[in-house]
Scaffold this motif. Structure first.
Motif, mmCIF file in Angstrom:
data_model
loop_
_atom_site.group_PDB
_atom_site.id
_atom_site.type_symbol
_atom_site.label_atom_id
_atom_site.label_comp_id
_atom_site.label_asym_id
_atom_site.label_seq_id
_atom_site.Cartn_x
_atom_site.Cartn_y
_atom_site.Cartn_z
ATOM 1 N N HIS A 1 2.905 -0.788 3.895
ATOM 2 C CA HIS A 1 2.543 -2.092 4.387
ATOM 3 C C HIS A 1 2.484 -3.062 3.131
ATOM 4 O O HIS A 1 2.226 -2.933 1.875
ATOM 5 C CB HIS A 1 1.245 -1.898 4.902
ATOM 6 C CG HIS A 1 0.993 -1.201 5.991
ATOM 7 N ND1 HIS A 1 0.028 -0.238 5.970
ATOM 8 C CD2 HIS A 1 1.697 -0.958 7.312
ATOM 9 C CE1 HIS A 1 0.178 0.643 6.987
ATOM 10 N NE2 HIS A 1 1.027 0.309 7.932
ATOM 11 N N CYS B 1 -5.805 -1.939 2.124
ATOM 12 C CA CYS B 1 -4.548 -2.770 2.869
ATOM 13 C C CYS B 1 -5.333 -3.259 3.984
ATOM 14 O O CYS B 1 -6.124 -2.613 4.795
ATOM 15 C CB CYS B 1 -3.680 -1.524 3.121
ATOM 16 S SG CYS B 1 -2.562 -2.041 4.378
ATOM 17 N N THR C 1 -6.188 1.597 3.450
ATOM 18 C CA THR C 1 -6.234 2.484 2.249
ATOM 19 C C THR C 1 -6.515 1.712 1.014
ATOM 20 O O THR C 1 -6.333 0.361 0.875
ATOM 21 C CB THR C 1 -4.868 3.232 2.178
ATOM 22 O OG1 THR C 1 -5.108 4.056 0.976
ATOM 23 C CG2 THR C 1 -3.692 2.226 1.627
ATOM 24 N N THR D 1 -3.965 -3.768 6.796
ATOM 25 C CA THR D 1 -3.173 -2.941 8.156
ATOM 26 C C THR D 1 -3.937 -1.687 8.216
ATOM 27 O O THR D 1 -4.164 -1.136 9.176
ATOM 28 C CB THR D 1 -1.704 -2.720 7.952
ATOM 29 O OG1 THR D 1 -1.315 -4.058 7.816
ATOM 30 C CG2 THR D 1 -1.151 -2.334 9.081
ATOM 31 N N CYS D 2 -3.985 -0.665 7.283
ATOM 32 C CA CYS D 2 -4.512 0.674 7.350
ATOM 33 C C CYS D 2 -5.635 0.893 6.768
ATOM 34 O O CYS D 2 -6.270 1.971 6.660
ATOM 35 C CB CYS D 2 -3.332 1.651 7.048
ATOM 36 S SG CYS D 2 -2.744 1.792 5.096
ATOM 37 N N CYS E 1 0.735 -1.208 0.068
ATOM 38 C CA CYS E 1 0.078 -0.099 -0.120
ATOM 39 C C CYS E 1 0.846 1.403 0.102
ATOM 40 O O CYS E 1 1.957 1.129 0.144
ATOM 41 C CB CYS E 1 -0.915 -0.128 1.156
ATOM 42 S SG CYS E 1 -0.353 0.401 2.735
ATOM 43 N N HIS F 1 1.352 3.284 2.113
ATOM 44 C CA HIS F 1 1.929 3.597 3.475
ATOM 45 C C HIS F 1 3.018 2.493 3.861
ATOM 46 O O HIS F 1 3.701 2.622 4.821
ATOM 47 C CB HIS F 1 1.175 3.372 4.544
ATOM 48 C CG HIS F 1 0.156 4.404 4.633
ATOM 49 N ND1 HIS F 1 -1.347 4.472 3.960
ATOM 50 C CD2 HIS F 1 0.102 6.064 4.740
ATOM 51 C CE1 HIS F 1 -1.995 5.315 4.117
ATOM 52 N NE2 HIS F 1 -1.224 6.602 4.278
HETATM 53 ZN ZN LIG Z 1 -1.451 0.210 4.320
#
Ligand SMILES: [Zn+2]
Length: 154
Positions: free
Chosen positions: A107, A124, A129, A126-127, A103, A105
């Motif tokens: 990840h 994503c 996005t 994790t976050c 992503c 960011h």
């Molecule tokens: Zn992410």
């Protein structure tokens, strides 16, 4: 070094990799080792119920090779069940059918190939996005086209 290892395509890894019979002291416990591709052969043929031709295609091996892997897997499992041995699932020469994503960011995560075909990831994990991309293969242990990750067992 000589012949190239034969990579077998594996779509899914078993979640549990060790089985132990009840009531046998560790000192007397014998172990049977099942390779990852043997476990995959059992999964495709006996759990998903696919025809051998189809299984062989999925693992990218010839039909006789698939039949040999399957037979070996069944023998080992039968040996463990009937002779009270533990089963350890590990090793072998296989190529994980996964795609790696990143992503914006930074990840990174992997998605099994079969799952990705059914439903490509949009966010994503994790976050959250939606700004994600498929990574190109950049390491030598990645398969052609970046569709697989290769593992060589002991
Ligand atoms: Zn992410």
């Amino acid at each position: 070094m000589g012949r190239r290892p034969l990579w077998r395509r594996v779509g899914s890894l078993p979640r549990v990799t060790y089985f132990k019979p009840a009531g046998i002291p560790l000192a007397h416990l014998q172990e049977v080792r099942l390779s990852i591709e043997e476990a995959e052969a059992i999964r495709l043929k006996d759990i998903e119920g696919l025809e051998q031709d189809n299984c062989a295609q999925k693992m990218k091996v010839s039909r006789p090779t698939f039949a040999r892997i399957l037979l070996s897997a069944r023998r080992r499992i039968a040996d463990a069940l009937l002779n009270g041995k533990a089963i350890r699932i590990e090793g072998g020469n296989y190529e994980m059918a996964v795609r790696r994503f990143r992503c914006s960011h930074g990840h990174e995560w992997e998605v099994p190939f079969e799952e990705m075909i059914k439903q490509p990831p949009e966010l994503c994990p994790t976050c959250g996005t939606s700004d994600i991309m498929v990574l190109r293969p950049w390491r030598s242990d990645w398969g052609m086209g970046g569709q697989g990750r290769r593992f060589r067992g002991r």
